[in-house]
Design a protein around this motif. Structure first.
Motif, mmCIF file in Angstrom:
data_model
loop_
_atom_site.group_PDB
_atom_site.id
_atom_site.type_symbol
_atom_site.label_atom_id
_atom_site.label_comp_id
_atom_site.label_asym_id
_atom_site.label_seq_id
_atom_site.Cartn_x
_atom_site.Cartn_y
_atom_site.Cartn_z
ATOM 1 N N PHE A 27 0.805 -1.219 0.000
ATOM 2 C CA PHE A 27 0.000 0.000 0.000
ATOM 3 C C PHE A 27 0.839 1.272 0.000
ATOM 4 O O PHE A 27 0.437 2.277 -0.597
ATOM 5 C CB PHE A 27 -0.964 -0.018 1.182
ATOM 6 C CG PHE A 27 -2.095 -0.992 1.019
ATOM 7 C CD1 PHE A 27 -3.032 -0.826 0.015
ATOM 8 C CD2 PHE A 27 -2.210 -2.086 1.869
ATOM 9 C CE1 PHE A 27 -4.082 -1.730 -0.141
ATOM 10 C CE2 PHE A 27 -3.247 -2.990 1.725
ATOM 11 C CZ PHE A 27 -4.182 -2.819 0.717
ATOM 12 N N ASP A 28 1.988 1.270 0.681
ATOM 13 C CA ASP A 28 2.837 2.462 0.640
ATOM 14 C C ASP A 28 3.321 2.733 -0.781
ATOM 15 O O ASP A 28 3.462 3.892 -1.199
ATOM 16 C CB ASP A 28 4.028 2.299 1.585
ATOM 17 C CG ASP A 28 3.710 2.707 3.019
ATOM 18 O OD1 ASP A 28 2.672 3.363 3.224
ATOM 19 O OD2 ASP A 28 4.490 2.382 3.927
ATOM 20 N N PHE A 29 3.578 1.670 -1.539
ATOM 21 C CA PHE A 29 3.976 1.844 -2.934
ATOM 22 C C PHE A 29 2.817 2.388 -3.765
ATOM 23 O O PHE A 29 2.968 3.362 -4.514
ATOM 24 C CB PHE A 29 4.455 0.508 -3.507
ATOM 25 C CG PHE A 29 4.714 0.530 -4.988
ATOM 26 C CD1 PHE A 29 5.758 1.297 -5.510
ATOM 27 C CD2 PHE A 29 3.922 -0.193 -5.865
ATOM 28 C CE1 PHE A 29 5.998 1.331 -6.872
ATOM 29 C CE2 PHE A 29 4.158 -0.165 -7.227
ATOM 30 C CZ PHE A 29 5.201 0.600 -7.732
ATOM 31 N N VAL A 30 1.642 1.797 -3.611
ATOM 32 C CA VAL A 30 0.476 2.236 -4.374
ATOM 33 C C VAL A 30 0.092 3.673 -4.001
ATOM 34 O O VAL A 30 -0.293 4.469 -4.868
ATOM 35 C CB VAL A 30 -0.711 1.280 -4.127
ATOM 36 C CG1 VAL A 30 -1.998 1.837 -4.736
ATOM 37 C CG2 VAL A 30 -0.418 -0.103 -4.708
ATOM 38 N N ASN A 31 0.223 4.012 -2.725
ATOM 39 C CA ASN A 31 -0.157 5.351 -2.262
ATOM 40 C C ASN A 31 0.901 6.410 -2.541
ATOM 41 O O ASN A 31 0.688 7.590 -2.262
ATOM 42 C CB ASN A 31 -0.453 5.322 -0.759
ATOM 43 C CG ASN A 31 -1.685 4.497 -0.422
ATOM 44 O OD1 ASN A 31 -2.586 4.355 -1.235
ATOM 45 N ND2 ASN A 31 -1.728 3.944 0.787
ATOM 46 N N GLY A 32 2.053 6.000 -3.050
ATOM 47 C CA GLY A 32 3.100 6.951 -3.384
ATOM 48 C C GLY A 32 3.994 7.346 -2.238
ATOM 49 O O GLY A 32 4.810 8.260 -2.366
ATOM 50 N N ALA A 33 3.865 6.659 -1.089
ATOM 51 C CA ALA A 33 4.702 7.000 0.062
ATOM 52 C C ALA A 33 6.142 6.542 -0.133
ATOM 53 O O ALA A 33 7.065 7.135 0.427
ATOM 54 C CB ALA A 33 4.129 6.391 1.335
ATOM 55 N N ASP A 34 6.345 5.463 -0.895
ATOM 56 C CA ASP A 34 7.701 4.961 -1.152
ATOM 57 C C ASP A 34 8.224 5.545 -2.454
ATOM 58 O O ASP A 34 8.375 4.864 -3.470
ATOM 59 C CB ASP A 34 7.692 3.421 -1.224
ATOM 60 C CG ASP A 34 7.535 2.776 0.128
ATOM 61 O OD1 ASP A 34 7.731 3.475 1.138
ATOM 62 O OD2 ASP A 34 7.209 1.581 0.176
ATOM 63 N N ALA B 51 -5.389 -2.253 7.530
ATOM 64 C CA ALA B 51 -5.881 -0.875 7.520
ATOM 65 C C ALA B 51 -4.827 0.141 7.931
ATOM 66 O O ALA B 51 -5.029 1.343 7.758
ATOM 67 C CB ALA B 51 -7.090 -0.747 8.447
ATOM 68 N N TYR B 52 -3.690 -0.324 8.467
ATOM 69 C CA TYR B 52 -2.630 0.612 8.847
ATOM 70 C C TYR B 52 -2.187 1.451 7.652
ATOM 71 O O TYR B 52 -2.002 2.666 7.763
ATOM 72 C CB TYR B 52 -1.453 -0.179 9.427
ATOM 73 C CG TYR B 52 -0.262 0.691 9.760
ATOM 74 C CD1 TYR B 52 -0.334 1.623 10.785
ATOM 75 C CD2 TYR B 52 0.926 0.598 9.037
ATOM 76 C CE1 TYR B 52 0.747 2.434 11.090
ATOM 77 C CE2 TYR B 52 2.011 1.407 9.328
ATOM 78 C CZ TYR B 52 1.917 2.321 10.356
ATOM 79 O OH TYR B 52 2.988 3.122 10.638
ATOM 80 N N THR B 53 -2.021 0.810 6.499
ATOM 81 C CA THR B 53 -1.648 1.563 5.293
ATOM 82 C C THR B 53 -2.635 1.363 4.149
ATOM 83 O O THR B 53 -2.490 1.988 3.102
ATOM 84 C CB THR B 53 -0.250 1.152 4.790
ATOM 85 O OG1 THR B 53 -0.193 -0.275 4.685
ATOM 86 C CG2 THR B 53 0.833 1.639 5.725
ATOM 87 N N GLY B 54 -3.642 0.478 4.314
ATOM 88 C CA GLY B 54 -4.588 0.199 3.246
ATOM 89 C C GLY B 54 -5.974 0.707 3.565
ATOM 90 O O GLY B 54 -6.240 1.265 4.632
ATOM 91 N N GLY B 55 -6.884 0.512 2.599
ATOM 92 C CA GLY B 55 -8.258 0.935 2.788
ATOM 93 C C GLY B 55 -8.488 2.375 2.375
ATOM 94 O O GLY B 55 -7.547 3.098 2.017
ATOM 95 N N PRO B 56 -9.724 2.823 2.431
ATOM 96 C CA PRO B 56 -10.049 4.190 1.996
ATOM 97 C C PRO B 56 -9.404 5.273 2.855
ATOM 98 O O PRO B 56 -9.089 6.358 2.370
ATOM 99 C CB PRO B 56 -11.580 4.233 2.091
ATOM 100 C CG PRO B 56 -11.944 3.147 3.058
ATOM 101 C CD PRO B 56 -10.917 2.078 2.850
ATOM 102 N N ILE B 57 -9.222 4.988 4.140
ATOM 103 C CA ILE B 57 -8.561 5.940 5.051
ATOM 104 C C ILE B 57 -7.486 5.179 5.817
ATOM 105 O O ILE B 57 -7.740 4.668 6.918
ATOM 106 C CB ILE B 57 -9.562 6.589 6.027
ATOM 107 C CG1 ILE B 57 -10.713 7.257 5.280
ATOM 108 C CG2 ILE B 57 -8.841 7.619 6.907
ATOM 109 C CD1 ILE B 57 -11.765 7.874 6.177
ATOM 110 N N PRO B 58 -6.271 5.060 5.264
ATOM 111 C CA PRO B 58 -5.208 4.337 5.972
ATOM 112 C C PRO B 58 -4.946 4.969 7.332
ATOM 113 O O PRO B 58 -4.657 6.170 7.427
ATOM 114 C CB PRO B 58 -4.002 4.492 5.035
ATOM 115 C CG PRO B 58 -4.590 4.794 3.693
ATOM 116 C CD PRO B 58 -5.831 5.581 3.963
ATOM 117 N N LEU B 59 -5.068 4.186 8.379
ATOM 118 C CA LEU B 59 -4.986 4.735 9.736
ATOM 119 C C LEU B 59 -3.606 5.301 10.050
ATOM 120 O O LEU B 59 -3.481 6.265 10.805
ATOM 121 C CB LEU B 59 -5.364 3.651 10.750
ATOM 122 C CG LEU B 59 -6.779 3.098 10.590
ATOM 123 C CD1 LEU B 59 -7.051 2.013 11.634
ATOM 124 C CD2 LEU B 59 -7.812 4.208 10.714
ATOM 125 N N GLY B 60 -2.544 4.698 9.482
ATOM 126 C CA GLY B 60 -1.211 5.227 9.698
ATOM 127 C C GLY B 60 -0.989 6.574 9.047
ATOM 128 O O GLY B 60 -0.091 7.327 9.438
#
Length: 301
Positions: free
Chosen positions: A73-80, A140-149
């Motif tokens: 998810f960090d890759f998909v979300n652009g964090a990495d 859900a820490y990094t995934g889902g509609p609102i990643p909690l992290g």
């Protein structure tokens, strides 16, 4: 991708790539709560090896699930991004595909569920609820509609699930009880586990802020994160010491010596790649404090 070390990366799809994604150094964080909880439970019952083994297995599987999901998810979300200063991530480095990581997440969830059925048969519906919540939190820490992290709740998740949920849940499964000592132990382990995350968040604060991953250090600054680390480490060790009976309390307090070295180093090291070694060092402090607490609990009773 910027990293502190110039060590070559493993080849794509190799065992080395999977080891990188699994982040074995973090597995200590999942095993430590079970170790302490079993030692406390042993004051009332003779722990069954099978129950202890399954508790360890579930804890490690949940950590692996979280690690694979974070990489995905960090890759998909652009964090990495290329600006990342932490160790290489498998998806961002092209070592594993999103599909491979998705499969790994599903597999670890299935294996956790299979092992969890046996734990639920021993611990009842509270373990079922805790297990489902733990799996959801891992993803859900990094995934889902609102990643909690990404909204500053990562510290809370780590504290809750590596502290009270893991520690109290393990004692309940092994000994069918919740003892007075388990409460401070669970708080102490939750805080020390969260301290490992704080290192990661302070290191990545600048890049996280740029990509919208608003951890607490990204939101309030690195100084806030350093204060978190100071409080979490010392309060965590104090919690473990409060769980130890009698004069054996001095054993977990021995971990204050390396803890003070780490705290001073963390307070004076600039945010960025130079903090990378602090991740492993803090995880090893957690393991040391846990071992000392377990030994003190068993021999100090």
């Amino acid at each position: 991708m910027t990293t502190e070390s110039a060590a070559p990366l493993p080849s794509a799809g190799s065992i080395g790539a999977w080891i990188l994604a699994a982040r074995p150094q973090t597995l200590v964080v999942s095993a430590a709560p079970v170790l302490v909880a079993v030692a406390i439970a042993a004051q009332a019952v003779q722990p069954e090896p099978a129950a202890v083994a399954v508790c360890f297995a579930v804890a490690v599987l949940l950590q692996l699930c979280s690690n694979f999901a974070n990489d995905w998810f960090d890759f998909v979300n652009g964090a990495d991004s290329e600006a990342r200063v932490g160790p290489a991530r498998a998806a961002a480095a092209g070592l594993l595909t999103v599909g491979q990581l998705r499969t790994a997440v599903v597999l670890t969830i299935v294996l956790t569920g299979v092992a969890g059925i046996w734990l639920v048969s021993r611990g009842g519906w509270p373990i079922l609820v805790a297990g489902i919540a733990a799996v959801v939190a891992a993803v859900a820490y990094t995934g889902g509609p609102i990643p909690l992290g990404y909204v500053g709740l990562g510290d809370v998740l780590v504290f809750v699930f590596f502290g009270p949920v893991a520690v109290i849940g393990t004692e309940w499964i092994v000994a069918s009880r919740i003892s007075p000592a388990i409460i401070p132990a669970s708080i102490g382990l939750g805080l020390l586990s969260a301290a490992v995350l704080v290192v990661n968040n302070v290191r990545d604060a600048v890049n996280d802020r740029q990509v919208g991953k608003m951890t607490l250090p990204a939101r309030f600054g690195a100084t806030f994160g350093r204060l978190q680390y100071f409080v979490f480490v010392y309060a965590g060790i104090a919690g473990l010491a409060l769980a130890v009976p009698g004069k054996a309390v001095w054993l977990p307090l021995l971990s204050l010596l390396p803890a003070t070295v780490l705290v001073r180093r963390f307070l004076t090291t600039p945010a960025g790649p130079r903090l990378n070694p602090m991740l492993g060092s803090t995880a090893r402090l957690l393991l040391l404090a846990s071992i000392l607490t377990a030994v003190a609990t068993i021999f100090g009773h």
